[in-house]
Design a protein around this motif. Structure first.
Motif, PDB file in Angstrom:
ATOM      1  N   ALA A  39       0.649  -1.172  -0.143  1.00 13.28           N
ATOM      2  CA  ALA A  39      -0.081   0.200  -0.061  1.00 13.28           C
ATOM      3  C   ALA A  39       0.876   1.200  -0.026  1.00 13.28           C
ATOM      4  CB  ALA A  39      -0.917  -0.014   1.106  1.00 13.28           C
ATOM      5  N   PRO A  40       0.681   2.328  -0.773  1.00 13.86           N
ATOM      6  CA  PRO A  40       1.610   3.456  -0.675  1.00 13.86           C
ATOM      7  C   PRO A  40       1.451   4.097   0.430  1.00 13.86           C
ATOM      8  CG  PRO A  40       0.158   3.277  -2.766  1.00 13.86           C
ATOM      9  CD  PRO A  40      -0.212   2.303  -2.019  1.00 13.86           C
ATOM     10  N   LEU A  41       2.767   4.638   0.686  1.00  9.82           N
ATOM     11  CA  LEU A  41       2.638   5.490   2.019  1.00  9.82           C
ATOM     12  C   LEU A  41       3.001   6.862   1.720  1.00  9.82           C
ATOM     13  CD1 LEU A  41       5.314   2.985   3.722  1.00  9.82           C
ATOM     14  CD2 LEU A  41       3.009   3.172   4.033  1.00  9.82           C
ATOM     15  N   GLY A  42       2.895   7.763   2.850  1.00 12.11           N
ATOM     16  CA  GLY A  42       2.882   8.963   2.853  1.00 12.11           C
ATOM     17  C   GLY A  42       1.825   9.758   2.174  1.00 12.11           C
ATOM     18  N   VAL A  43       0.468   9.371   1.887  1.00 11.39           N
ATOM     19  CA  VAL A  43      -0.446   9.861   1.067  1.00 11.39           C
ATOM     20  C   VAL A  43      -1.171  11.051   1.626  1.00 11.39           C
ATOM     21  CG1 VAL A  43      -2.523   9.555   0.018  1.00 11.39           C
ATOM     22  CG2 VAL A  43      -1.242   7.793   0.137  1.00 11.39           C
ATOM     23  N   THR A  44      -1.223  12.290   1.029  1.00  7.33           N
ATOM     24  CA  THR A  44      -1.596  13.329   1.519  1.00  7.33           C
ATOM     25  C   THR A  44      -2.683  13.867   0.452  1.00  7.33           C
ATOM     26  OG1 THR A  44       0.082  14.754   0.651  1.00  7.33           O
ATOM     27  CG2 THR A  44       0.096  13.892   2.907  1.00  7.33           C
ATOM     28  N   ALA A  45      -3.661  14.856   0.748  1.00  6.80           N
ATOM     29  CA  ALA A  45      -4.694  15.553  -0.082  1.00  6.80           C
ATOM     30  C   ALA A  45      -4.813  16.890   0.450  1.00  6.80           C
ATOM     31  CB  ALA A  45      -5.773  14.758  -0.070  1.00  6.80           C
ATOM     32  N   ALA A  46      -4.636  17.735  -0.409  1.00  8.18           N
ATOM     33  CA  ALA A  46      -4.838  19.214   0.069  1.00  8.18           C
ATOM     34  C   ALA A  46      -5.687  19.903  -1.197  1.00  8.18           C
ATOM     35  CB  ALA A  46      -3.743  19.954   0.083  1.00  8.18           C
ATOM     36  N   ALA A  47      -6.652  20.928  -0.724  1.00 10.99           N
ATOM     37  CA  ALA A  47      -7.151  21.435  -1.805  1.00 10.99           C
ATOM     38  C   ALA A  47      -6.432  22.476  -2.541  1.00 10.99           C
ATOM     39  CB  ALA A  47      -8.378  22.286  -1.167  1.00 10.99           C
ATOM     40  N   GLY A  48      -6.497  22.425  -4.015  1.00  8.68           N
ATOM     41  CA  GLY A  48      -5.938  23.390  -4.772  1.00  8.68           C
ATOM     42  C   GLY A  48      -6.716  24.456  -5.151  1.00  8.68           C
ATOM     43  N   ALA A 109       3.634  -6.934 -13.489  1.00  9.37           N
ATOM     44  CA  ALA A 109       2.737  -8.255 -13.735  1.00  9.37           C
ATOM     45  C   ALA A 109       1.541  -8.017 -13.871  1.00  9.37           C
ATOM     46  CB  ALA A 109       3.083  -9.031 -12.589  1.00  9.37           C
ATOM     47  N   GLY A 110       0.857  -6.805 -13.599  1.00 10.42           N
ATOM     48  CA  GLY A 110      -0.528  -6.388 -13.612  1.00 10.42           C
ATOM     49  C   GLY A 110      -1.433  -6.558 -12.379  1.00 10.42           C
ATOM     50  N   ALA A 111      -0.659  -6.964 -11.355  1.00 11.93           N
ATOM     51  CA  ALA A 111      -1.223  -7.161  -9.894  1.00 11.93           C
ATOM     52  C   ALA A 111      -1.408  -5.737  -9.450  1.00 11.93           C
ATOM     53  CB  ALA A 111      -0.289  -7.935  -9.168  1.00 11.93           C
ATOM     54  N   SER A 112      -2.426  -5.520  -8.599  1.00 16.41           N
ATOM     55  CA  SER A 112      -2.767  -4.172  -7.943  1.00 16.41           C
ATOM     56  C   SER A 112      -2.712  -4.474  -6.395  1.00 16.41           C
ATOM     57  CB  SER A 112      -4.303  -3.668  -8.251  1.00 16.41           C
ATOM     58  OG  SER A 112      -4.151  -3.212  -9.581  1.00 16.41           O
ATOM     59  N   GLY A 113      -2.070  -3.848  -5.638  1.00 11.81           N
ATOM     60  CA  GLY A 113      -1.952  -3.796  -4.330  1.00 11.81           C
ATOM     61  C   GLY A 113      -3.053  -3.417  -3.571  1.00 11.81           C
ATOM     62  N   PRO A 114      -2.951  -3.348  -2.100  1.00 13.82           N
ATOM     63  CA  PRO A 114      -3.980  -2.809  -1.365  1.00 13.82           C
ATOM     64  C   PRO A 114      -4.166  -1.357  -1.401  1.00 13.82           C
ATOM     65  CG  PRO A 114      -2.076  -3.540  -0.040  1.00 13.82           C
ATOM     66  CD  PRO A 114      -1.873  -3.755  -1.483  1.00 13.82           C
ATOM     67  N   PRO A 115      -5.288  -0.837  -1.005  1.00 13.92           N
ATOM     68  CA  PRO A 115      -5.341   0.808  -0.926  1.00 13.92           C
ATOM     69  C   PRO A 115      -4.584   1.286   0.168  1.00 13.92           C
ATOM     70  CG  PRO A 115      -7.457  -0.271   0.003  1.00 13.92           C
ATOM     71  CD  PRO A 115      -6.453  -1.340  -0.849  1.00 13.92           C
ATOM     72  N   SER A 116      -4.078   2.446  -0.037  1.00 15.04           N
ATOM     73  CA  SER A 116      -3.587   3.295   1.118  1.00 15.04           C
ATOM     74  C   SER A 116      -4.407   3.614   1.921  1.00 15.04           C
ATOM     75  CB  SER A 116      -2.889   4.505   0.439  1.00 15.04           C
ATOM     76  OG  SER A 116      -3.858   5.501   0.007  1.00 15.04           O
ATOM     77  N   LYS A 117      -3.919   4.296   3.127  1.00 12.58           N
ATOM     78  CA  LYS A 117      -4.826   4.924   4.219  1.00 12.58           C
ATOM     79  C   LYS A 117      -5.846   5.919   3.528  1.00 12.58           C
ATOM     80  CE  LYS A 117      -2.198   8.640   5.927  1.00 12.58           C
ATOM     81  NZ  LYS A 117      -1.786   9.670   7.049  1.00 12.58           N
ATOM     82  N   ARG A 118      -7.159   5.999   4.003  1.00 11.55           N
ATOM     83  CA  ARG A 118      -7.720   7.107   3.461  1.00 11.55           C
ATOM     84  C   ARG A 118      -7.352   8.373   4.161  1.00 11.55           C
ATOM     85  NH1 ARG A 118     -13.166   4.989   2.885  1.00 11.55           N
ATOM     86  NH2 ARG A 118     -14.014   6.835   4.213  1.00 11.55           N
ATOM     87  N   VAL A 119      -7.391   9.601   2.880  1.00 14.57           N
ATOM     88  CA  VAL A 119      -7.050  10.953   3.314  1.00 14.57           C
ATOM     89  C   VAL A 119      -8.026  11.524   3.029  1.00 14.57           C
ATOM     90  CG1 VAL A 119      -4.625  10.686   3.468  1.00 14.57           C
ATOM     91  CG2 VAL A 119      -5.597  11.217   1.203  1.00 14.57           C
ATOM     92  N   ARG A 120      -8.357  12.711   3.619  1.00 10.82           N
ATOM     93  CA  ARG A 120      -9.636  13.572   3.421  1.00 10.82           C
ATOM     94  C   ARG A 120      -8.999  15.070   3.121  1.00 10.82           C
ATOM     95  NH1 ARG A 120     -14.040  11.191   5.391  1.00 10.82           N
ATOM     96  NH2 ARG A 120     -13.493   9.242   6.700  1.00 10.82           N
ATOM     97  N   ALA A 121      -9.769  15.425   2.148  1.00 11.61           N
ATOM     98  CA  ALA A 121      -9.656  17.023   1.959  1.00 11.61           C
ATOM     99  C   ALA A 121     -11.181  17.608   1.485  1.00 11.61           C
ATOM    100  CB  ALA A 121      -8.721  17.115   0.827  1.00 11.61           C
ATOM    101  N   THR A 122     -11.250  18.969   2.033  1.00  8.50           N
ATOM    102  CA  THR A 122     -12.492  19.574   1.756  1.00  8.50           C
ATOM    103  C   THR A 122     -12.213  20.777   0.893  1.00  8.50           C
ATOM    104  OG1 THR A 122     -13.261  19.095   3.819  1.00  8.50           O
ATOM    105  CG2 THR A 122     -14.306  21.043   2.843  1.00  8.50           C
TER     106      THR A 122
END
Length: 327
Positions: A39-48, A109-122
């Motif tokens: 699962a990808p680490l360090g995920v962030t989301a911010a309104a642009g 190989a075409g394999a998808s991993g698990p989702p990252s943690k959920r991040v929120r943005a408004t």
């Protein structure tokens, strides 16, 4: 990790911090030896702006390598980017609305991993009938930080509805975005001995974009260097004894880069000894970690630490400290 008591290792793995030996633990497999990306680490989301959100994550080293990252808004895939990229603007959103994002990695190989943690943005509210762009960012400055990074800064733009974000361009390509309250950034993943030209644009909540700032031109240092501008700072090392065993206690401050530092590597006596991976939110400010080194007194050890940067490269090493057990 040398001699780690099983109960200690188990407690750490079950928490937010994963402690990995330098040889590494394999990624989860999916039958018949197929390996899934982590699962990808360090995920962030911010309104642009009122209609867009900037999503970032840390590049991962995987085998097979990651070829794509998939970005989801809720359960809907809204973007797919090449494996060499670690950010994207999700557009066509609604103003004054909260969103949840996750990121998944897909390998060759075409394999998808698990989702990252959920991040929120408004997203913020849009300013009615606003067609006036912000003023251009002023007084841009920059300097190379060794061979692989650059520090950029500028003065604030003005806008009647407020600046939502600043976009950093390398030549004609947008490479980064920071919040409207931020007037500096560190760009990593650059090439040694290479000339770069950067500009900055301000964006308001209505997605109006300012003219570009003046161009900042700089050249990275040739060859490899110690990466001191991307090294952890305020690094300290002490020892303590518990239940007849000796431990080294470390503390440090993360390097000043945009994005989340989620992985560190500890070198002990000149060799990689342990990797620390935060599965949850890494600590803000000073981070600490303690690890077992044996039961012998009066042993001197040399220790230093480095961070894996959001672009997937290793930053510079901290200062090296020497500690003596029982001293």
């Amino acid at each position: 990790m040398r001699g780690v008591p099983p109960t200690v290792l188990r407690a750490l793995v079950c928490g937010a911090l994963l402690v990995l030996p330098s040889c590494g633990w394999g990624a989860p497999s999916a039958g018949q030896g197929e390996r899934l990306p982590g699962a990808p680490l360090g995920v962030t989301a911010a309104a642009g702006s009122a209609t867009s959100v900037h999503v970032m994550w840390n590049l991962a080293e995987e085998d097979p390598p990651v070829t794509h990252y998939e970005v989801y808004r809720g359960n809907t895939k809204v973007a797919e980017v090449p494996g060499a990229e670690h950010m994207v603007d999700v557009t066509r959103l609604k103003p004054s609305t909260g969103y949840v994002f996750t990121v998944r990695a897909r390998n060759s190989a075409g394999a998808s991993g698990p989702p990252s943690k959920r991040v929120r943005a408004t997203t913020p509210a849009a300013v009615t009938a606003d067609r006036t762009p912000p003023t251009r960012p002023g007084s841009p400055r920059g300097k190379a930080v060794g061979s692989r990074a650059a520090q950029l800064s500028w003065t604030r733009s003005t806008d009647k509805g407020g600046v939502a974000s600043y976009d950093v361009y390398q030549g004609g390509s947008k490479i980064h975005s920071v919040g409207g309250a931020q007037t500096a950034t560190v760009v990593t993943g650059l090439r040694p001995g290479t000339a770069y030209a950067f500009t900055v644009r301000a964006r308001d909540t209505s997605d109006n974009t300012s003219p570009p700032s003046e161009t900042v031109r700089l050249t990275t240092a040739p060859g490899s260097d110690d990466g001191r501008g991307t090294a952890p700072t305020a690094f300290r090392a002490t020892t303590h004894r518990a239940d007849g065993a000796y431990y080294i206690d470390l503390s440090w401050v993360a390097p000043p880069v945009d994005g989340v530092i989620s992985e560190y590597q500890i070198h002990l006596d000149g060799r990689a000894a342990t990797s620390l991976v935060w599965g949850g939110n890494p600590p803000h400010g000073t981070a600490t970690y303690s690890f077992y080194v044996g039961r012998t007194a009066d042993e001197t050890h040399r220790v230093r630490i480095r961070a894996k940067l959001p672009d997937g490269t290793w930053g510079g090493f901290s200062a090296q400290r020497s500690v003596t057990t029982g001293g």
